[in-house]
Scaffold this motif. Structure first.
Motif, mmCIF file in Angstrom:
data_model
loop_
_atom_site.group_PDB
_atom_site.id
_atom_site.type_symbol
_atom_site.label_atom_id
_atom_site.label_comp_id
_atom_site.label_asym_id
_atom_site.label_seq_id
_atom_site.Cartn_x
_atom_site.Cartn_y
_atom_site.Cartn_z
ATOM 1 N N ILE A 1 15.820 73.429 -22.479
ATOM 2 C CA ILE A 1 17.084 74.095 -22.152
ATOM 3 C C ILE A 1 17.024 75.535 -22.670
ATOM 4 O O ILE A 1 17.550 76.446 -22.064
ATOM 5 N N HIS B 1 8.794 67.748 -17.647
ATOM 6 C CA HIS B 1 9.918 66.943 -17.147
ATOM 7 C C HIS B 1 9.584 65.467 -16.992
ATOM 8 O O HIS B 1 10.459 64.620 -17.116
ATOM 9 N N ARG C 1 10.274 63.935 -20.253
ATOM 10 C CA ARG C 1 11.717 63.881 -20.531
ATOM 11 C C ARG C 1 12.378 62.686 -19.866
ATOM 12 O O ARG C 1 13.365 62.149 -20.374
ATOM 13 N N LYS C 2 11.843 62.247 -18.718
ATOM 14 C CA LYS C 2 12.410 61.064 -18.053
ATOM 15 C C LYS C 2 12.324 59.828 -18.943
ATOM 16 O O LYS C 2 13.101 58.898 -18.806
ATOM 17 N N ASN D 1 27.642 65.729 -21.067
ATOM 18 C CA ASN D 1 27.768 66.589 -19.895
ATOM 19 C C ASN D 1 27.841 65.732 -18.638
ATOM 20 O O ASN D 1 26.853 65.130 -18.248
ATOM 21 N N ARG E 1 18.927 58.152 -11.111
ATOM 22 C CA ARG E 1 18.048 58.687 -10.056
ATOM 23 C C ARG E 1 17.113 59.731 -10.641
ATOM 24 O O ARG E 1 15.931 59.768 -10.321
ATOM 25 N N ILE E 2 17.665 60.605 -11.488
ATOM 26 C CA ILE E 2 16.822 61.657 -12.061
ATOM 27 C C ILE E 2 15.745 61.043 -12.956
ATOM 28 O O ILE E 2 14.591 61.435 -12.926
ATOM 29 N N LYS E 3 16.140 60.034 -13.731
ATOM 30 C CA LYS E 3 15.180 59.383 -14.627
ATOM 31 C C LYS E 3 14.232 58.453 -13.878
ATOM 32 O O LYS E 3 13.327 57.869 -14.482
ATOM 33 N N THR F 1 19.957 62.748 -4.613
ATOM 34 C CA THR F 1 20.689 62.904 -5.867
ATOM 35 C C THR F 1 21.725 64.018 -5.733
ATOM 36 O O THR F 1 22.857 63.887 -6.187
ATOM 37 N N GLU G 1 28.284 73.431 -12.308
ATOM 38 C CA GLU G 1 27.190 72.882 -13.108
ATOM 39 C C GLU G 1 27.114 73.621 -14.443
ATOM 40 O O GLU G 1 26.920 73.008 -15.492
ATOM 41 N N LYS H 1 28.025 72.033 -17.889
ATOM 42 C CA LYS H 1 26.686 71.899 -18.476
ATOM 43 C C LYS H 1 25.883 70.770 -17.851
ATOM 44 O O LYS H 1 24.982 70.215 -18.494
ATOM 45 N N THR H 2 26.220 70.412 -16.627
ATOM 46 C CA THR H 2 25.474 69.334 -15.976
ATOM 47 C C THR H 2 24.086 69.814 -15.546
ATOM 48 O O THR H 2 23.187 68.994 -15.379
ATOM 49 N N ARG I 1 22.197 71.453 -17.454
ATOM 50 C CA ARG I 1 21.399 71.086 -18.634
ATOM 51 C C ARG I 1 21.056 69.604 -18.598
ATOM 52 O O ARG I 1 19.922 69.201 -18.850
ATOM 53 N N GLN I 2 22.093 68.799 -18.306
ATOM 54 C CA GLN I 2 21.885 67.351 -18.349
ATOM 55 C C GLN I 2 20.839 66.923 -17.318
ATOM 56 O O GLN I 2 20.001 66.071 -17.609
ATOM 57 N N ASN I 3 20.890 67.514 -16.121
ATOM 58 C CA ASN I 3 19.894 67.179 -15.090
ATOM 59 C C ASN I 3 18.477 67.436 -15.619
ATOM 60 O O ASN I 3 17.557 66.662 -15.369
ATOM 61 N N ILE I 4 18.328 68.541 -16.331
ATOM 62 C CA ILE I 4 17.000 68.903 -16.836
ATOM 63 C C ILE I 4 16.620 68.019 -18.027
ATOM 64 O O ILE I 4 15.493 67.540 -18.124
ATOM 65 N N ILE I 5 17.590 67.755 -18.893
ATOM 66 C CA ILE I 5 17.341 66.849 -20.016
ATOM 67 C C ILE I 5 16.918 65.483 -19.484
ATOM 68 O O ILE I 5 15.997 64.855 -19.990
ATOM 69 N N ASP I 6 17.582 65.029 -18.421
ATOM 70 C CA ASP I 6 17.288 63.701 -17.882
ATOM 71 C C ASP I 6 15.943 63.627 -17.170
ATOM 72 O O ASP I 6 15.465 62.535 -16.888
ATOM 73 N N GLY I 7 15.361 64.782 -16.845
ATOM 74 C CA GLY I 7 14.003 64.713 -16.317
ATOM 75 C C GLY I 7 13.724 65.458 -15.021
ATOM 76 O O GLY I 7 12.692 65.217 -14.393
ATOM 77 N N TRP I 8 14.632 66.347 -14.585
ATOM 78 C CA TRP I 8 14.236 67.253 -13.516
ATOM 79 C C TRP I 8 13.573 68.443 -14.172
ATOM 80 O O TRP I 8 13.930 68.815 -15.301
ATOM 81 N N SER I 9 12.623 69.062 -13.455
ATOM 82 C CA SER I 9 12.111 70.324 -13.971
ATOM 83 C C SER I 9 13.097 71.402 -13.544
ATOM 84 O O SER I 9 13.900 71.196 -12.634
ATOM 85 N N ARG I 10 13.018 72.550 -14.204
ATOM 86 C CA ARG I 10 13.899 73.658 -13.820
ATOM 87 C C ARG I 10 13.667 74.006 -12.351
ATOM 88 O O ARG I 10 14.594 74.320 -11.621
ATOM 89 N N GLN J 1 12.691 72.055 -9.918
ATOM 90 C CA GLN J 1 13.315 71.076 -9.018
ATOM 91 C C GLN J 1 14.807 71.327 -8.895
ATOM 92 O O GLN J 1 15.378 71.243 -7.812
#
Lengths: 296, 265
Positions: free
Chosen positions: A52, A69, A72-73, A83, A99-101, B7, B93, B97-98, B100-109, B111
């Motif tokens: 981040i 990434h 991170r999944k 969030n 879905r993202i994970k 998604t 977003e 801060k979603t 951020r959450q999308n990236i934390i959860d495992g999307w790359s920036r 994507q």
């Protein structure tokens, strides 16, 4: 293999140094507490690990690889605040996370139940209280049953029951062999659940290691008497490591685990002083924390 | 990639504000053309003004082949709206801060930002399809025979719509705050660009035509007043405008990606 290895991370926001050359490593299976007051750099550190924030310099590895990434999944992360999309329900939000994970959507029901938010899964997020959002965020972390969990202030916004729930959840996850990295400003929380700890202050790493080594604290015997010789006798007490006054009481410090009320009582009695108050207590972690941070 | 789009679809599917604005927008494409059709029809049938009107307007602009250009031109006034939706969706977003959450959860920036760029493209495609259908409808209602001649204006419309959407995304990514991004977007597209364009043109003949959104705006000239316009200004170099527009599309995307990939989120 260490789950997380942080190498000389430095991050500045303009003139503010948020992190200065921070290095440590988190062994597998540890409950690793990152401890520090507000603004000490805990969230900045975790944000860098989650891509981040971009560090000014330094590096980190997750599960032995440079962070990316796909890794991170496999990590359940709650960073700073929950969030979510405010116009979606709790369940719909978790569908996006699932879905993202790339994990099975059928897992959503399980995690909602663990976090105790299952009965509100159809309500829109805008109707959730802070505590419920926090519970949903914890549920989201558990999606796909990841081996590593990162919790930033996990008990934020929770009521006492919620705090107890999260604490027992973390202990259960630890027993399942998961690695947990947890940032907190609550020493009590860290002491109760963590096996390892790193202490941050103003972006500097003050200490890191096993929790018993870093957060050792002396036992205290608190006493009181109206006898005129009370203070003199207290000062002559053998084996003590320190003495301090707390109002009308005197506190005698002993090395951890060696305080003995009977011994203290007998000593005073033999000197002709009768104690009207005697209580064993632990040095508060806050005091210990101040000691650690003031040494710098 | 399809999974990523699905998604993104989950985010949109239940967002009421988005659907209400989208449906109103599509309705307004029909409506704005209907209004133009109604008034031009009225002028042309008005006996007194007829000769004068035909001189200025020419034959009915809602018959083939002119209808492609006319409807593209009229619809292009609404191109600002999908841009608003892009700003809304992107700055939402940021505020929640979603991203951020999308990236934390495992999307790359990469994507994440690619999804937003694809969203700009999809919105532009939908606007274009609705515009093409509207043009086809009005064309068929006229007494002129169907022809693909002039259909290139529908293509230009797509480029213009995409320019607005990507420009909106650019502002959203650079500014991050919804209110400010909306304001800058609206004022730039409505007033400031025309101002800059006029100032620039003052120093160098017609240079103002090649500003970021102005270039694609000028690809579709006003259909009915062309006869009048010809006498006052020089005809723009359409080929140059076309390439300038394409270059801006690339520049917008490069900056959007660069900003999102490199900066703190």
């Amino acid at each position: 293999m260490s789950v997380l290895e942080v190498n000389q991370l430095t991050k500045t926001y303009g003139p503010v140094k948020a992190l200065t050359n921070v290095s440590f490593s988190v062994p597998e299976g540890a409950v690793f507490g990152i401890l520090g007051p507000n603004g000490s750099g805990k969230t900045t550190l975790l944000s860098i690990i989650m891509d981040i924030l971009k560090p000014d310099s330094g590096s980190y590895t997750l599960l032995g690889q440079p962070g990316n990434h796909m890794i991170r999944k496999k990590i359940g992360t709650l960073l700073e605040t929950p969030n979510f999309y405010h116009y979606l329900s709790g369940e719909q939000n978790l569908k996006i996370a699932a879905r993202i994970k790339e994990c099975d959507e059928r897992d959503i029901e399980r995690v909602l139940k663990i976090a105790g938010i299952y009965n509100r899964k159809h309500s829109p997020l805008s109707s959730y209280s802070l505590g419920m959002k926090q519970r949903l965020a914890i549920a989201s972390c558990l999606l796909g049953n990841p081996g590593v969990l990162v919790f930033d202030e996990p008990t934020n916004g929770l009521d006492p029951e919620g705090i107890a729930d999260i604490r027992s959840l973390i202990i259960r996850l630890r027993e399942e062999g998961k690695t947990i990295i947890m940032a907190s400003h609550l020493l009590d929380e860290v002491e109760k659940v963590c096996t390892h700890v790193a202490i941050l202050q103003k972006g500097n790493l003050l200490a890191t290691g096993h929790v018993d080594e870093i957060l050792t604290h002396d036992d205290i015997v608190e006493i009181h008497s109206t006898h005129s010789e009370f203070t003199v006798v207290a000062e002559s007490m053998p084996d003590k490591t320190g003495l301090s006054r707390n109002g009308m009481y005197i506190q005698l410090m002993f090395p951890a685990g060696t305080a003995n009320a009977e011994k203290v009582n007998r000593y005073f009695f033999e000197k002709g002083v009768v104690l009207s108050h005697i209580r064993i207590t632990k040095k508060s972690l806050e005091t210990k924390f101040f000691e650690l941070t003031q040494k710098q | 990639m399809f999974s990523l789009l699905k998604t993104e679809w989950l985010k949109l599917k239940n967002y009421k504000t988005f659907w209400i604005l989208s449906l109103l927008y599509i309705f307004c494409i029909f409506a704005i053309n209907y209004i133009a059709h109604f008034f031009i029809g009225k002028i042309l049938t008005e006996k007194v003004a007829k000769g004068m009107a035909e001189m200025v307007i020419g034959v009915s602009p809602f018959g083939f082949p002119d209808v492609w250009k006319t409807v593209s031109y009229m619809s292009s006034f609404l191109n600002i709206l999908p841009g608003f939706l892009i700003i809304l969706l992107t700055t939402n977003e940021y505020s929640y801060k979603t991203h951020r959450q999308n990236i934390i959860d495992g999307w790359s920036r990469k994507q994440f930002i690619r999804q937003k760029i694809i969203l700009c493209e999809i919105f532009a495609i939908i606007s274009t399809i609705v515009t093409a259908i509207t043009a086809l409808g009005f064309g068929l209602l006229s007494d002129k025979a169907f022809t693909w001649g002039g259909f290139k204006y529908i293509g230009y419309f797509f480029i213009q719509a995409l320019s607005y959407n990507l420009f909106a995304l650019l502002l959203a990514v650079l500014i991050k705050r919804g209110g400010l991004a909306f304001g800058v977007y609206f004022l730039y597209t409505a007033v400031l660009e025309t101002l800059f364009s006029n100032i620039l043109s003052h120093y160098s003949t017609n240079a103002g035509r090649y500003l970021p959104l102005e270039a694609s705006d000028n690809l579709i000239p006003p259909p009915v007043l062309e006869n009048v316009q010809k006498t006052f200004t020089t005809i723009p170099d359409y080929q140059l405008l076309f390439f300038a527009s394409l270059i801006y599309l690339i520049i917008f995307q490069v900056i959007i990606r660069w900003k999102f990939l490199k900066s703190d989120l």
